[in-house]
Structure formats: structure tokens, C-alpha cells
Design a protein around this motif. Structure first.
Motif, PDB file in Angstrom:
ATOM      1  N   MET A 172      35.348  36.499  33.796  1.00  0.00           N
ATOM      2  CA  MET A 172      36.239  37.653  33.969  1.00  0.00           C
ATOM      3  C   MET A 172      37.670  37.208  34.233  1.00  0.00           C
ATOM      4  O   MET A 172      37.900  36.183  34.861  1.00  0.00           O
ATOM      5  CB  MET A 172      35.746  38.545  35.122  1.00  0.00           C
ATOM      6  CG  MET A 172      34.391  39.181  34.857  1.00  0.00           C
ATOM      7  SD  MET A 172      33.686  39.977  36.340  1.00  0.00           S
ATOM      8  CE  MET A 172      34.864  41.308  36.619  1.00  0.00           C
ATOM      9  N   ARG A 173      38.610  37.975  33.759  1.00  0.00           N
ATOM     10  CA  ARG A 173      40.028  37.711  34.018  1.00  0.00           C
ATOM     11  C   ARG A 173      40.649  38.786  34.898  1.00  0.00           C
ATOM     12  O   ARG A 173      41.794  38.654  35.351  1.00  0.00           O
ATOM     13  CB  ARG A 173      40.792  37.614  32.694  1.00  0.00           C
ATOM     14  CG  ARG A 173      40.364  36.424  31.847  1.00  0.00           C
ATOM     15  CD  ARG A 173      40.745  35.120  32.545  1.00  0.00           C
ATOM     16  NE  ARG A 173      40.233  33.944  31.849  1.00  0.00           N
ATOM     17  CZ  ARG A 173      39.118  33.309  32.183  1.00  0.00           C
ATOM     18  NH1 ARG A 173      38.383  33.744  33.218  1.00  0.00           N
ATOM     19  NH2 ARG A 173      38.709  32.251  31.517  1.00  0.00           N
ATOM     20  N   TRP A 174      39.925  39.847  35.127  1.00  0.00           N
ATOM     21  CA  TRP A 174      40.410  40.943  35.967  1.00  0.00           C
ATOM     22  C   TRP A 174      39.202  41.614  36.608  1.00  0.00           C
ATOM     23  O   TRP A 174      38.153  41.704  35.977  1.00  0.00           O
ATOM     24  CB  TRP A 174      41.201  41.957  35.132  1.00  0.00           C
ATOM     25  CG  TRP A 174      41.833  43.030  35.959  1.00  0.00           C
ATOM     26  CD1 TRP A 174      43.084  43.025  36.512  1.00  0.00           C
ATOM     27  CD2 TRP A 174      41.228  44.274  36.339  1.00  0.00           C
ATOM     28  NE1 TRP A 174      43.293  44.172  37.222  1.00  0.00           N
ATOM     29  CE2 TRP A 174      42.166  44.969  37.133  1.00  0.00           C
ATOM     30  CE3 TRP A 174      39.972  44.866  36.098  1.00  0.00           C
ATOM     31  CZ2 TRP A 174      41.893  46.214  37.682  1.00  0.00           C
ATOM     32  CZ3 TRP A 174      39.707  46.104  36.653  1.00  0.00           C
ATOM     33  CH2 TRP A 174      40.654  46.768  37.424  1.00  0.00           C
ATOM     34  N   PRO A 175      39.319  42.100  37.839  1.00  0.00           N
ATOM     35  CA  PRO A 175      40.461  41.990  38.763  1.00  0.00           C
ATOM     36  C   PRO A 175      40.560  40.604  39.357  1.00  0.00           C
ATOM     37  O   PRO A 175      39.735  39.730  39.067  1.00  0.00           O
ATOM     38  CB  PRO A 175      40.134  43.029  39.832  1.00  0.00           C
ATOM     39  CG  PRO A 175      38.626  43.081  39.838  1.00  0.00           C
ATOM     40  CD  PRO A 175      38.199  42.874  38.411  1.00  0.00           C
ATOM     41  N   ARG A 176      41.538  40.393  40.235  1.00  0.00           N
ATOM     42  CA  ARG A 176      41.753  39.097  40.841  1.00  0.00           C
ATOM     43  C   ARG A 176      41.156  39.057  42.243  1.00  0.00           C
ATOM     44  O   ARG A 176      40.840  40.087  42.831  1.00  0.00           O
ATOM     45  CB  ARG A 176      43.256  38.778  40.913  1.00  0.00           C
ATOM     46  CG  ARG A 176      43.910  38.664  39.542  1.00  0.00           C
ATOM     47  CD  ARG A 176      45.381  38.337  39.667  1.00  0.00           C
ATOM     48  NE  ARG A 176      45.590  37.039  40.298  1.00  0.00           N
ATOM     49  CZ  ARG A 176      45.558  35.889  39.646  1.00  0.00           C
ATOM     50  NH1 ARG A 176      45.304  35.873  38.341  1.00  0.00           N
ATOM     51  NH2 ARG A 176      45.768  34.762  40.268  1.00  0.00           N
ATOM     52  N   GLY A 177      41.020  37.830  42.774  1.00  0.00           N
ATOM     53  CA  GLY A 177      40.583  37.655  44.154  1.00  0.00           C
ATOM     54  C   GLY A 177      39.161  38.128  44.383  1.00  0.00           C
ATOM     55  O   GLY A 177      38.296  38.070  43.497  1.00  0.00           O
TER      56      GLY A 177
ATOM     57  N   ARG B  26      37.255  40.604  42.019  1.00  0.00           N
ATOM     58  CA  ARG B  26      36.611  40.127  40.796  1.00  0.00           C
ATOM     59  C   ARG B  26      35.156  39.777  41.071  1.00  0.00           C
ATOM     60  O   ARG B  26      34.265  40.094  40.286  1.00  0.00           O
ATOM     61  CB  ARG B  26      37.355  38.915  40.237  1.00  0.00           C
ATOM     62  CG  ARG B  26      36.765  38.409  38.927  1.00  0.00           C
ATOM     63  CD  ARG B  26      37.676  37.409  38.254  1.00  0.00           C
ATOM     64  NE  ARG B  26      37.881  36.224  39.084  1.00  0.00           N
ATOM     65  CZ  ARG B  26      38.674  35.220  38.728  1.00  0.00           C
ATOM     66  NH1 ARG B  26      39.343  35.270  37.585  1.00  0.00           N
ATOM     67  NH2 ARG B  26      38.801  34.169  39.509  1.00  0.00           N
ATOM     68  N   TYR B  27      34.912  39.119  42.208  1.00  0.00           N
ATOM     69  CA  TYR B  27      33.534  38.787  42.587  1.00  0.00           C
ATOM     70  C   TYR B  27      32.724  40.060  42.803  1.00  0.00           C
ATOM     71  O   TYR B  27      31.585  40.164  42.345  1.00  0.00           O
ATOM     72  CB  TYR B  27      33.536  37.927  43.851  1.00  0.00           C
ATOM     73  CG  TYR B  27      32.168  37.424  44.258  1.00  0.00           C
ATOM     74  CD1 TYR B  27      31.654  36.251  43.713  1.00  0.00           C
ATOM     75  CD2 TYR B  27      31.390  38.118  45.175  1.00  0.00           C
ATOM     76  CE1 TYR B  27      30.402  35.778  44.067  1.00  0.00           C
ATOM     77  CE2 TYR B  27      30.131  37.657  45.541  1.00  0.00           C
ATOM     78  CZ  TYR B  27      29.648  36.492  44.991  1.00  0.00           C
ATOM     79  OH  TYR B  27      28.402  36.045  45.347  1.00  0.00           O
ATOM     80  N   ALA B  28      33.326  41.043  43.477  1.00  0.00           N
ATOM     81  CA  ALA B  28      32.629  42.307  43.731  1.00  0.00           C
ATOM     82  C   ALA B  28      32.303  43.026  42.428  1.00  0.00           C
ATOM     83  O   ALA B  28      31.218  43.612  42.282  1.00  0.00           O
ATOM     84  CB  ALA B  28      33.480  43.200  44.636  1.00  0.00           C
ATOM     85  N   ALA B  29      33.223  42.976  41.466  1.00  0.00           N
ATOM     86  CA  ALA B  29      32.972  43.612  40.170  1.00  0.00           C
ATOM     87  C   ALA B  29      31.831  42.921  39.439  1.00  0.00           C
ATOM     88  O   ALA B  29      31.000  43.575  38.790  1.00  0.00           O
ATOM     89  CB  ALA B  29      34.249  43.587  39.327  1.00  0.00           C
ATOM     90  N   ALA B  30      31.775  41.599  39.535  1.00  0.00           N
ATOM     91  CA  ALA B  30      30.691  40.859  38.903  1.00  0.00           C
ATOM     92  C   ALA B  30      29.351  41.187  39.547  1.00  0.00           C
ATOM     93  O   ALA B  30      28.326  41.300  38.863  1.00  0.00           O
ATOM     94  CB  ALA B  30      30.969  39.359  38.984  1.00  0.00           C
TER      95      ALA B  30
END
Length: 313
Positions: A172-177, A180-184
Motif C-alpha cells: 500500500m502507498r496510502w494512507p501513511r503511518g 496504513r497498517y489499520a487499513a491493511a
């Protein structure tokens, strides 16, 4: 530093008067460079001899770390996150060079274990001046076919759901910080499935269904989650946490408890200790300190007093 690791400390001598600062400009933008430069000015102002060493990429940075250890550096201070710490540990393990951490990463889990403040660069730099030297354990893992090339880890070795999350995060390139982990995590929850793990702990083999198995030298991973709250990097053992065949809803509801370390009382969660662990499930990879550790099966063991670190008084 947690009380268990402090109790296992080998000594409390003051930090030496010379420090090598290791920076990887390719990691985390220019944050590591800025923090290292600020720390160097602060240390020089206190009369500490400073040598700033930079690598253009991870491979060259590791070469620089190896050269520092070979030259007998007293302290190697790493400006970066858990990935940079992981890189440095491959060269520092078993040496007389102490590791200091100037946390500039997203998770900073190893710094958290040591009690290094990630939000205060000056306070982190001051540990290099007034900190004390401690000896702590590391984990060491290797695939059976490559046992002569072990990989050291300071925090957690994990496989299963977490491996899939890390792989997705890296893509992933977005979101940051942390977002990004939470989105994954949310994306992989939609594909959650239990896996047939074989776990051998100190010679005792067990087969279990689990969505993830974590093997911790220390408690934290993923930016502050206490996945192995029973881990103590001073007791010569690894802490194992296995999460059974949970649904996505159960796992999602458990995440706040993982940050607090209270998930271990859940009926789907098992925890135990072992000096040596063999972990396997078909077609899965493992990650150590958030970095690739290789395909399963993997052997992992606790190595007592494998590295010296600088921690606050």
C-alpha cells in the motif's frame, strides 16, 4: 525498560564518551537524518565524540554497521524505526558494541520496550549521555534448510493473519503511518481464515487451528500492540501467543484488548513460554520485527544476553 529486562541486566555502567550514529537516508524520508543531526549537535555540546555514518540503502547501511562493530565501536546509535533496529541487530548480536535507539519510525516498538521516548528527540539523545548499559535477550530464527544463516529479532516473530497484514501494508502507498497498517488489517479481516499450524515447543509438538501465532522476545509489535504481554527479554525464553479460529468480528473486537495486553484471557487465545519453537503451516511466510523472515517452517530460539543496549536511568 520493563521490570523483567531490568532485573536481567548485566551491568549499569555509564555510557561511553564516543558514539557512532547510524543513519539510512533512504528510510523514512529525511526524518532520520534530521534527528541524527540534532542528536549529534546535542552530544557534541556535552563533550561527547560523535561519528555520523550513513548508508545510501539498507545493504550499505548494514555494511556500515558491520564495519563499526568490527572497529570496536562502544555505542552504535540507530536513527530510525524498527526496521533500522532490526538491520543493526544482525551485526550487533553477540558483540561488545551497545545499541542505542533514536526512534524516528512509525511503530518504534523496540524503543518502547527500552523506555526510549519517541516523541522527544532531545530526551532520546540524552540517553546516550546519561543512560545505562543493559544486557538483554534476542530471538534467533532460521529455516531448516538455511540453519547456518540465522536471523536475529528483538521484538516479535509472527505468522498467519499478521504476515498477510504486513504483506498488504508493504504493497500500500496510502494512507501513511499507523493508518496504513489499520487499513491493511481491515482489508485482511474480510479474508480471515484459520490455518493448520504445527507448533513444536521445547520438543513437544502440537497441531492447532489458529488465525495467527506470535513468538515474542518482547511484548510489542505493530506500533504498540502487546501481542505477547508475558514476554520478558531477560528470562531466556520466548513467549508464544496463538489465536484460535476466530471470526473477523471476534478479532476486530479484540484489537483494543491487544493494545492493553488483556486479550490473553480470551478463550480463543493460548499463551505459553519456550526456549525453542518450531513453527509451520503450509504456504505461509513469517515476519520478524516487521521484516521478512522467510517461509515456514522456521525454528526460533531465545539467546540470553545476546545484545547490550542503552536505556534511561
Amino acid at each position: 525498560m520493563n521490570s523483567g529486562a531490568a532485573a536481567a541486566a548485566s551491568g549499569a555502567g555509564a555510557a561511553p564518551g564516543a558514539v557512532t550514529l547510524l543513519v539510512n537516508p533512504a528510510a523514512g524520508g529525511s526524518t532520520g537524518e534530521r534527528v541524527a543531526a540534532r542528536a549529534a549537535r546535542r552530544l557534541l555540546g556535552r563533550g561527547v565524540e560523535v561519528d555520523v555514518v550513513a548508508g545510501r540503502d539498507a545493504a550499505e547501511t548494514r555494511e556500515r554497521a558491520r564495519a563499526c562493530v568490527s572497529a570496536g565501536a562502544g555505542v552504535l546509535a540507530v536513527a530510525g524505526g524498527d526496521g533500522m533496529v532490526h538491520l543493526a541487530l544482525q551485526e550487533l548480536a553477540g558483540s561488545s558494541t551497545a545499541l542505542a535507539v533514536l526512534p524516528t519510525g512509525t511503530g518504534n516498538d523496540f524503543a518502547r520496550v527500552l523506555g526510549i521516548p519517541s516523541a522527544n528527540p532531545d530526551a532520546a539523545a540524552d540517553v546516550l549521555i546519561g543512560g545505562v548499559r543493559r544486557s538483554i535477550d534476542l530471538g534467533r530464527c532460521s529455516p531448516p534448510e538455511d540453519a547456518d544463516r540465522p536471523l536475529w529479532f528483538g521484538t516479535v516473530l509472527t505468522s498467519g493473519f499478521d504476515s498477510l497484514v504486513v504483506e498488504r501494508t508493504d504493497r500500500m502507498r496510502w494512507p501513511r503511518g499507523r493508518m496504513r497498517y489499520a487499513a491493511a488489517v481491515m482489508a485482511e479481516l474480510g479474508r480471515l481464515r484459520p490455518l493448520p499450524f504445527t507448533v513444536e515447543a521445547d520438543g513437544h509438538e502440537e497441531h492447532l487451528e489458529a488465525v495467527l501465532v506470535a513468538v515474542g522476545n518482547t511484548a510489542f509489535y505493530g506500533g504498540g500492540m502487546r501481542i505477547c504481554p508475558h514476554a520478558d527479554p531477560g528470562d531466556g525464553r520466548l513467549a508464544v501467543t496463538a489465536v484460535g479460529p476466530a471470526t473477523s468480528g471476534q478479532l476486530l473486537r479484540a484489537f483494543p484488548r491487544i493494545y492493553r495486553g488483556t486479550h490473553t484471557t480470551h478463550p480463543l487465545v493460548r499463551t505459553f513460554h519456550a526456549r525453542r519453537v518450531r513453527l509451520h503451516t503450509p504456504g505461509m511466510r513469517a515476519y520478524a520485527d516487521g521484516e521478512p523472515a522467510g517461509a515456514l517452517p522456521l525454528h526460533a530460539e531465545a539467546v540470553p544476553g545476546a545484545v547490550e543496549v542503552l536505556v534511561p536511568r
